[in-house]
Design a protein around this motif. Structure first.
Motif, PDB file in Angstrom:
ATOM      1  N   LEU A 177       0.827  -1.198   0.000  1.00  0.00           N
ATOM      2  CA  LEU A 177       0.000   0.000   0.000  1.00  0.00           C
ATOM      3  C   LEU A 177       0.870   1.261   0.000  1.00  0.00           C
ATOM      4  O   LEU A 177       1.793   1.392   0.796  1.00  0.00           O
ATOM      5  N   GLY A 178       0.573   2.168  -0.912  1.00  0.00           N
ATOM      6  CA  GLY A 178       1.288   3.437  -0.978  1.00  0.00           C
ATOM      7  C   GLY A 178       2.481   3.440  -1.914  1.00  0.00           C
ATOM      8  O   GLY A 178       3.040   4.496  -2.205  1.00  0.00           O
ATOM      9  N   TYR A 179       2.888   2.257  -2.382  1.00  0.00           N
ATOM     10  CA  TYR A 179       4.084   2.153  -3.221  1.00  0.00           C
ATOM     11  C   TYR A 179       3.753   1.562  -4.585  1.00  0.00           C
ATOM     12  O   TYR A 179       2.837   0.759  -4.726  1.00  0.00           O
ATOM     13  N   GLU A 180       4.555   1.955  -5.576  1.00  0.00           N
ATOM     14  CA  GLU A 180       4.410   1.408  -6.918  1.00  0.00           C
ATOM     15  C   GLU A 180       5.343   0.214  -7.091  1.00  0.00           C
ATOM     16  O   GLU A 180       6.277   0.017  -6.300  1.00  0.00           O
ATOM     17  N   ALA A 181       5.095  -0.545  -8.142  1.00  0.00           N
ATOM     18  CA  ALA A 181       5.929  -1.717  -8.419  1.00  0.00           C
ATOM     19  C   ALA A 181       7.400  -1.329  -8.521  1.00  0.00           C
ATOM     20  O   ALA A 181       8.283  -2.045  -8.033  1.00  0.00           O
ATOM     21  N   ASP A 182       7.682  -0.179  -9.144  1.00  0.00           N
ATOM     22  CA  ASP A 182       9.069   0.280  -9.291  1.00  0.00           C
ATOM     23  C   ASP A 182       9.764   0.470  -7.944  1.00  0.00           C
ATOM     24  O   ASP A 182      10.954   0.176  -7.806  1.00  0.00           O
ATOM     25  N   ASP A 183       9.023   0.975  -6.963  1.00  0.00           N
ATOM     26  CA  ASP A 183       9.601   1.192  -5.637  1.00  0.00           C
ATOM     27  C   ASP A 183       9.973  -0.136  -4.981  1.00  0.00           C
ATOM     28  O   ASP A 183      11.015  -0.248  -4.325  1.00  0.00           O
ATOM     29  N   LEU A 184       9.114  -1.126  -5.146  1.00  0.00           N
ATOM     30  CA  LEU A 184       9.376  -2.443  -4.569  1.00  0.00           C
ATOM     31  C   LEU A 184      10.552  -3.118  -5.273  1.00  0.00           C
ATOM     32  O   LEU A 184      11.379  -3.765  -4.634  1.00  0.00           O
ATOM     33  N   ILE A 185      10.616  -2.932  -6.585  1.00  0.00           N
ATOM     34  CA  ILE A 185      11.744  -3.459  -7.353  1.00  0.00           C
ATOM     35  C   ILE A 185      13.039  -2.780  -6.899  1.00  0.00           C
ATOM     36  O   ILE A 185      14.083  -3.422  -6.789  1.00  0.00           O
ATOM     37  N   ALA A 186      12.965  -1.479  -6.604  1.00  0.00           N
ATOM     38  CA  ALA A 186      14.144  -0.750  -6.122  1.00  0.00           C
ATOM     39  C   ALA A 186      14.619  -1.323  -4.793  1.00  0.00           C
ATOM     40  O   ALA A 186      15.831  -1.499  -4.568  1.00  0.00           O
ATOM     41  N   TYR A 187      13.676  -1.619  -3.898  1.00  0.00           N
ATOM     42  CA  TYR A 187      14.024  -2.195  -2.593  1.00  0.00           C
ATOM     43  C   TYR A 187      14.757  -3.536  -2.763  1.00  0.00           C
ATOM     44  O   TYR A 187      15.822  -3.763  -2.169  1.00  0.00           O
ATOM     45  N   LEU A 188      14.179  -4.410  -3.574  1.00  0.00           N
ATOM     46  CA  LEU A 188      14.766  -5.741  -3.763  1.00  0.00           C
ATOM     47  C   LEU A 188      16.114  -5.655  -4.471  1.00  0.00           C
ATOM     48  O   LEU A 188      17.037  -6.412  -4.159  1.00  0.00           O
ATOM     49  N   THR A 189      16.224  -4.720  -5.420  1.00  0.00           N
ATOM     50  CA  THR A 189      17.485  -4.554  -6.153  1.00  0.00           C
ATOM     51  C   THR A 189      18.609  -4.111  -5.213  1.00  0.00           C
ATOM     52  O   THR A 189      19.713  -4.671  -5.241  1.00  0.00           O
TER      53      THR A 189
END
Length: 287
Positions: free
Chosen positions: A105-117
């Motif tokens: 919630l509150g985040y886009e897919a790109d943000d989550l990909i950034a975290y994992l990267t």
């Protein structure tokens, strides 16, 4: 070197829905996006044989960007109903494939990909990101983190980003903040195009430096608005969630639930996908 494969699930959904003719079951349930999405994922499973993998999605609720700036992505049309009904099915199939699905919630897919990267890099992984979104190119790091555009099939390493935009990946947010992004309804600075943005970055170094030396910048662009540029920069920068805690080891692929997967695909009348599944998962080397 271990490799983590990351997918922008929302981008794949839209691409699959609009790129293929409207497919449906004999009862009329739309399946075009499901078919295209699965075909793309299975192609990667077959050719790359990934051991670590995750698929990130946007949620329909407003993101922190939308809450801060109501005009963000406001020009995009609403999700068509025939696509909406396919999204839960696609997520169900991802779970049956035993691939990690990530949304927040509150985040886009790109943000989550950034975290994992970022986390995977620290653990010595190479990262391959599948996304057509130019924002995610900010994550490219030499040849350790590359982005594959699933539409053009271009592979973006650091040199490719410089070739396309004229700036390295770590300066892409500065570039996008200056030129703006019509797709996301981000204004940028009036009168600043790609060449001018590159020159400004070479001169000032960054948007943060421009903001710090605003009087100097204002002489060059009298109509520029400081608050607008500051907002544009904030909007384009990726925002890895600080309160997320995922172990990269959790992304290691497990055996899929083939019996339930086959049953679901039979309901969707996807015989060709079932045949591909049988071929792909007959290879024990996949696990």
């Amino acid at each position: 070197m271990k490799v983590l494969y990351l997918f922008d699930g929302s981008a794949f959904l839209y691409r699959s829905f609009f790129a293929l003719p409207p497919l449906s079951t004999s009862s009329g349930f739309p399946t075009g996006a499901i078919y295209g999405f699965l075909r793309s994922i299975l192609t990667v499973l077959k050719t790359e044989k990934p051991n670590y993998m995750a698929i990130a999605f946007d949620l329909p609720a407003p993101t922190q960007r939308k809450l801060a700036y109501s005009e963000y992505k406001s020009k995009r049309p609403p999700t068509p109903d025939p696509l909406k009904v396919q999204i839960p099915v696609i997520k169900e199939l991802i779970n049956l494939l035993s691939i990690r699905l990530l949304e927040m919630l509150g985040y886009e897919a790109d943000d989550l990909i950034a975290y994992l990267t970022q986390k995977a890099k620290k653990e010595g992984f190479k990262v391959k990101i599948y996304s057509p979104d130019k924002d995610v190119l900010q994550l490219v790091d030499g040849s350790q983190v590359v982005v594959i555009n699933p539409i053009s099939e271009e592979v973006f390493d650091e040199n490719k980003v410089i070739e396309k935009f004229g700036v390295p990946p770590q300066k892409l947010a500065d570039y996008l903040a200056l030129v703006g992004d019509k797709t996301d309804n981000i204004e940028g600075v009036k009168g600043v195009g790609p060449k001018t943005a590159i020159n400004l970055i070479n001169t000032f170094g960054s948007v943060e430096n421009i903001l710090a030396r605003w009087d100097e910048f204002k002489k060059l662009f009298p109509n520029a608005d400081k608050n607008s540029l500051e907002l544009s920069y904030w909007l384009v920068k990726l925002k890895p969630p600080e309160d997320l805690n995922i172990d990269i080891g959790e992304l290691k692929r497990k055996e899929p639930n083939l019996s339930l997967l086959r049953k679901k695909l039979e309901e969707l009348e996807m015989k060709s996908i079932i045949k591909d599944l049988d071929k792909i998962f007959a290879q024990k080397s996949l696990f």
